[in-house]
Enzyme design. Sequence first.
Site, PDB file in Angstrom:
ATOM      1  N   GLY A 733      84.775  93.893  16.088  1.00  0.00           N
ATOM      2  CA  GLY A 733      85.571  92.729  15.728  1.00  0.00           C
ATOM      3  C   GLY A 733      85.376  92.309  14.296  1.00  0.00           C
ATOM      4  O   GLY A 733      86.337  92.027  13.582  1.00  0.00           O
ATOM      5  N   THR A1039      90.848  86.129  14.430  1.00  0.00           N
ATOM      6  CA  THR A1039      91.685  87.333  14.433  1.00  0.00           C
ATOM      7  C   THR A1039      90.857  88.606  14.523  1.00  0.00           C
ATOM      8  O   THR A1039      91.341  89.629  14.992  1.00  0.00           O
ATOM      9  CB  THR A1039      92.542  87.391  13.159  1.00  0.00           C
ATOM     10  OG1 THR A1039      91.692  87.333  12.011  1.00  0.00           O
ATOM     11  CG2 THR A1039      93.530  86.244  13.122  1.00  0.00           C
ATOM     12  N   CYS A1040      89.599  88.518  14.095  1.00  0.00           N
ATOM     13  CA  CYS A1040      88.775  89.715  14.170  1.00  0.00           C
ATOM     14  C   CYS A1040      88.520  90.130  15.615  1.00  0.00           C
ATOM     15  O   CYS A1040      88.296  91.291  15.910  1.00  0.00           O
ATOM     16  CB  CYS A1040      87.457  89.510  13.430  1.00  0.00           C
ATOM     17  SG  CYS A1040      86.482  88.137  14.058  1.00  0.00           S
ATOM     18  N   PHE A1041      88.528  89.137  16.546  1.00  0.00           N
ATOM     19  CA  PHE A1041      88.337  89.428  17.958  1.00  0.00           C
ATOM     20  C   PHE A1041      89.614  89.256  18.767  1.00  0.00           C
ATOM     21  O   PHE A1041      89.574  89.314  19.996  1.00  0.00           O
ATOM     22  CB  PHE A1041      87.249  88.513  18.543  1.00  0.00           C
ATOM     23  CG  PHE A1041      85.888  88.797  17.987  1.00  0.00           C
ATOM     24  CD1 PHE A1041      85.189  89.923  18.374  1.00  0.00           C
ATOM     25  CD2 PHE A1041      85.308  87.942  17.063  1.00  0.00           C
ATOM     26  CE1 PHE A1041      83.938  90.183  17.861  1.00  0.00           C
ATOM     27  CE2 PHE A1041      84.054  88.201  16.535  1.00  0.00           C
ATOM     28  CZ  PHE A1041      83.351  89.322  16.931  1.00  0.00           C
TER      29      PHE A1041
END
Length: 1072
Positions: A733, A1039-1041
């Site tokens: 992530g 947004t990374c996850f």
Amino acid sequence: MFSATQSSKSEFLDKARQAREERKGYKERERAATLIQALVRRFLCRCKLQKQIRKEVDDFFQDVGTTKRNALSIFKIARKLLFIFCQEDKLRFEKLCRSILGSMEVENEPKVWYVSLALSKDLTIPWIKQIKDVLWVSCNFLKKLKPDILQDNKLVTLYLTMLVTFTDTSTWKIVRGKGEALRPALTRICENIMGHLNQKGFYSILQILLTNGLARSRPSLTKGTLTAVFTLALRPVIAAHFSDNLLRSLLIHIMSVPAKWHPILYLVHCIVRLSVQCMATIQTHDLLRKFTLFLSREEQCVDICVCLEGSHTLCLLGNLIHLGYLNEKVLEEEANHFVKDLTDMLSYCQRYVSQKKSNLTHWHPVLGWFSQTVDYGLNESMPLVTKQLQYLWGMPVIRTLFSDVLSKKLETQEPTPPPQPTTSQNNLPVKSLFKRAFQKSASVRNILKPVGGRRVDSAEVQKVCSICVLYQTALTTLTQIRLQILTGLTYLDDLLPKLWAFICELGPQGGLKLFMECLNNDTEESKQLLAMLMLFCDCSRHLITILDDIEVYEEQISFKTEELVTISSFLNTFVYKMVWDGILENAKGEKLDLFHSVHGWLMVLYERDCRRRFSPDDNWLRKDLKPSLLFQELEKGKRRAQLLLQYIPHVIPHKNRVLLFRNIITKEKETLGLVETSSASPHVTHITIRRSRMLEDGYDQLRRLPVNSIKGVIRVKFVNDLGVDEAGIDQDGVFKEFLEEIIKKVFNPALNLFKTTSGNERLYPSPTSYIHENHLQLFEFVGKMLGKAMYEGIVVDVPFASFFLSQVMGHHHSTFYSSIDELPSLDSEFYKNLTSIKRYDGDVGDLGLTLSYDEDVMGQLVCHELIPGGKTMQVTNENKISYIHLMAHFRMHTQIKEQTAAFIRGYRSIINPEWLHMFSTPEVQRLVSGDNAEIDLDDLKKHTVYYGGFHSSHRVIIWLWDILSSDFSSEERAMFLKFVTSCSRPPLLGFAYLKPPFSIRCVEVSDDQDTGDTLGSVLRGFFTIRKKEPGGRLPTSSTCFNLLKLPNYSKKSILRDKLRYAISMNTGFELS
């Protein structure tokens, strides 16, 4: 006693032998002296006699003009001169010829006429022998003379006049009036003289003279000279009533002479334009028909070609085509034989070139590379030979040969207006084009579809097939002027549609079935039918390649767009059958060439359709192909499955190709050891990134990594602005966030690595990126990062200009790539302006354009030359097409050549370019940025993971899905997806392939106070118990996850308003 006697005997015998040898030597010396004396006396006597005769000859010609010499005196002096003739007697022989010709000009004095001696009983035979000798000496001089030298040119005229005068009785005054009765006998004497000259190589002499006079930078043979040569060449043939032997000599030695410089020089042109008499001779004796019928016998044609070899056969071909162009009536009547002759000669040239292939080759201006004796004069003649060959694909000859096809009238129907579109014109550009096309014409022809009904063994079909074979043979033989041939064949707008109509009528059912049967037959008839299809494909592909979008979609030149749909369906099925039925695997020679022609035409249509649609959505798919079967055969390494994926991957549904792409990457990861297994763990690369210098740190730490390390697992540790490590463990992530941040920064136009196109704002390399010192290394790094994103299946919202993606995929190296077709994706207004130059009816020179491009670069006007010296070269009507393509190529290629090459270098180090061959340019954009289809909420709901007490039946979750489906527009749903995942488009294979999976978590506090899920928070979320009303807080995301952090709102309306506000504040490249 005994030995002494024996010794004296030996001495005696030796002395006797020596005496005998001395006597023999003396006699030999005496005989030699006698012989030498005789030779010397003979030489001296001969010299004396020659001197005496030469003096006599000189005295004879000294008083020329004062007295008229009678024929007998000329005969006697000629006999003496010929007796002693050698090279030093050139001037005397010249005077003799002038004297003889002078005697023939005298009026009413038979005794003066040199030819009168032929009527003398005692002198007839000696006179015939003498005139033969005189004429042959004249021929030998013609062989050595150089017509470009003035004095030699005069001598050429003199000796040709001698030959013309004494090989025909038409100029003899002796046969006028009462002497007419003598004409038959004298004509037989002339025939005897010509027969003698022919036996000694008369036609070879004429060939050498023509070659010396025509293969030059300037003409050196006058009208009279060429008329004389042609007259002399025809006389033996006419006298022998066009016998095969003399026709053969005429074709080999005269009709195959090359020429150069100006059209006045090639032989047939000279005959026609400069001499009405010669042209009348050609028409009177019907030479073209006789040549055509003579060459129609295969053994004669082969014999001629073998004698001439490659280049001279080409010269003969050019002269015959020129004659055919000038004799339309004969061409029409003898079309079958004419076509056969040209086809046989072209086939010979093709075989000749293929047999001469070797490592030591020379370039031929028409036939290409092969091993040949270098004849620079002959090579310099090729431009004019090419001009003669061009008559074959000129309009008059095409109209004559294809008269059966062109005479067909395409049925027309009154246009019916298309139904009114339910949406705006902008959303349906193709329909609006159809509407304009209907309004443009008063009547529209019926769309051509396979109907069948014409017998393939009919004379008409056989004739059209043989003509197609001729032009197809020309395309494969005359390789260096192939484009000229294709352009000529496509010049008539109605030829190709009528040829398609003709093809549609062939066989009982028409179209595909007939040609598939031909593939399995090896008969001559099948080969000719396939050659017709091949010619149609080659010409149509060339036409569509050179037409721009306005000509294809709006003006609909040659083909209607509906016909292109029918043709593409036909080609798609044909290629599919060749591949899937195993025909291609064993194809060689003509069948392989046919496949490449049909496939090339198919792919040009497919790429045009990908760029701007004209066909239905499922036009390219094969419904009878099961993807599961294809994948099984690919696993087993079946050849037909590999060929299908190589040549026509578009017949496979896009989703299945994406699955195959992901499987290929998965297999490579397994091969490289990048996948976690029970026995081993992949190597992990750890990098530390400062939030404030994310791009710089990422560039410094990743650019030097080996390619396999970049393809592998990379763990990112973020350091905040205070230099403190951020909490959290990267399980893909954090790296996704890092990758998205990097891509957001490098593709931001403000950085000036990339620019946006005018209008649709799509990205391409900035021509002024050199303001960054290491801009090429940055481009290579960006290519690697984008490749990494695709490698990991991470979609990023980066809209590329299609012309740039085409270069990344290598399409610009294709033979059929056209820069002008891609130009609208860069600048539609610039494209319209350029194409307006193409359609400009006046003199383009009045526009004041040059072959250069002026550009404002950071406040300074910079002039870019499109070709060396271009700024001084004016754009004219002749070079305007080149200017348009040069300009388009400069804007899209030359300006960003280095940047594009660096980007491609980095990108291809991660993504093998062969993996992308199964995708079109728009499909690669979908691989990068996700699917442009409507978001499937059911699929998203099915693959969503819930945290913090949320579950699928939770009221907030139920409200959320209801709001997304009922209250939000499609644009707002795309904004919602971008808010959570950083990309507004769904994954190509659906949300099951989104990594990390789409997640929703119930949160009680703001992000800066959030410490994760606790038992209490989960229970409160599950039972919808709130610490306090969260109405003042907005939804947030990681947004990374791919994680949506959603407060436990008390009302649906609050959730709707807060969510709408949150997503509207995070558009563009903004990441949470």
